[in-house]
Scaffold this active site. Structure first.
Site, mmCIF file in Angstrom:
data_model
loop_
_atom_site.group_PDB
_atom_site.id
_atom_site.type_symbol
_atom_site.label_atom_id
_atom_site.label_comp_id
_atom_site.label_asym_id
_atom_site.label_seq_id
_atom_site.Cartn_x
_atom_site.Cartn_y
_atom_site.Cartn_z
ATOM 1 N N ASP A 24 0.895 -1.156 0.000
ATOM 2 C CA ASP A 24 0.000 0.000 0.000
ATOM 3 C C ASP A 24 0.942 1.217 0.000
ATOM 4 O O ASP A 24 2.130 1.100 0.352
ATOM 5 C CB ASP A 24 -0.848 -0.048 1.272
ATOM 6 C CG ASP A 24 -1.627 1.233 1.473
ATOM 7 O OD1 ASP A 24 -2.268 1.680 0.515
ATOM 8 O OD2 ASP A 24 -1.557 1.796 2.574
ATOM 9 N N ASP A 26 -0.101 5.231 0.661
ATOM 10 C CA ASP A 26 -0.367 6.232 1.716
ATOM 11 C C ASP A 26 -0.380 5.541 3.084
ATOM 12 O O ASP A 26 -1.166 4.630 3.299
ATOM 13 C CB ASP A 26 -1.734 6.902 1.498
ATOM 14 C CG ASP A 26 -1.714 7.833 0.283
ATOM 15 O OD1 ASP A 26 -2.759 7.944 -0.385
ATOM 16 O OD2 ASP A 26 -0.654 8.395 -0.015
#
Ligand SMILES: O=C(O)[C@H](O)[C@H](O)COP(=O)(O)O
Ligand SMILES: [Mg+2]
Length: 295
Positions: A24, A26
């Site tokens: 991932d 952010d």
């Protein structure tokens, strides 16, 4: 309860157990435009250890081409086909699954990433500009446009009542108008704070129209399917690294792969250990801690 990794031996065992790492972005790689400490070194270390690294982000404000530039600016070399963003996944969904009609247009409540990805696959984006509203005199001038075949909603830093009203009226007056969300994350982590995310923007239209959108991003499997279509993925040797339980960790659980939750984004250790919540396989304070493995 996720197994908390804290020793060099545990870090070494983690790295040795997987060939493919789905990251991932952010809250795991960066917060806003700042790399999370240690992550850059760990990524270089994993690449030199011949690991496959893929980046799977729900943030639809940036296109894959622009993510390559963001990584470069941060000193990391990443190619377009290693990046799976929800804007890209939405464009592929409209092109290949929906087979969006050439004569129709998409109205976007969201960022430039969605427009760029849709145009890259030849889908027309409405150039409708909604002026600022000052009263019902302005609102009543907002009328549906029969050319609009879909409303696509993502994180929109310039959300306005007028935009939402135009999206609303098209969804309410044309039952063939598709309602699509790039993702539905309730919040969005940046350098120092957590702010409303795409899901909070989306909730305006869900409330006003009482319609449920097709959601493309994590935890739904559209992105995982496109990853598997273009990369050799051994589920037993693939690890999803994320900061959100209800997107990243659920995405990994649904895909049948191990997961690692880190506390540099939106999830706290207390939330991750609460048995009422989705349970990751492993947990760490930050993925940057693996830099302890680097001599
Ligand atoms: O609100 C959003 O769109 C999300 O919070 C954000 O962009 C998530 O990005 P990710 O953590 O999947 O990289
Ligand atoms: Mg995240």
């Amino acid at each position: 309860m996720p197994t908390k990794l804290a020793s060099i031996e545990e870090y070494r065992k983690l790295v040795d157990s997987y060939d493919t790492f789905l990251f991932d972005c952010d809250g795991v790689i960066w917060l806003g435009s700042e790399l999370i400490p240690g992550v850059k070194e760990v990524i270089s270390f994993l690449k030199s250890s011949n690991k496959n690294l893929l980046y799977v982000t729900n943030n639809s404000t940036v296109s894959r081409k622009d993510y390559v530039k963001k990584f470069e600016k941060l000193g990391l070399t990443v190619t377009e086909n290693e990046i799976y963003g929800s804007a890209y996944a939405t464009a592929i969904y409209l092109q290949k699954i929906v087979k969006f009609k050439a004569e129709k247009e998409v109205f976007i409540v969201g960022g430039a990433g969605i427009k760029k990805e849709l145009e890259l696959v030849g889908i027309k984006v409405s150039d409708k500009v909604i002026p600022p509203m000052s009263g019902t005199e302005d609102i009543k001038k907002i009328l549906p446009d029969s050319k609009i075949g879909a409303i696509v909603c993502g994180l929109d830093l310039n959300m306005s009542y007028g935009k939402m009203a135009f999206a609303h009226i098209n969804l309410m007056t044309n039952e063939d108008c598709l309602f699509i969300a790039t993702n539905d994350d309730s919040s969005f982590p940046v350098e120092n704070q957590i702010f409303p995310g795409a899901g909070s923007i989306l909730s305006v239209l869900v409330t006003s129209t009482k319609k449920k959108p097709a959601v493309i991003g994590k935890p739904y499997q559209t992105m995982f399917d496109s990853i598997c279509a273009s990369h050799e993925i051994d589920l037993r040797r693939t690890l999803m690294v994320g900061d959100r339980l209800d997107t990243d960790i659920d995405f990994g659980i649904a895909a049948g792969i191990d997961t690692l939750v880190v506390y540099t984004g939106v999830t706290t250790e207390e939330e991750a250990c609460n048995p009422k919540n989705s349970q990751a396989t492993f947990s760490m304070g930050s993925f940057g801690e693996l830099s302890a493995l680097i001599d």
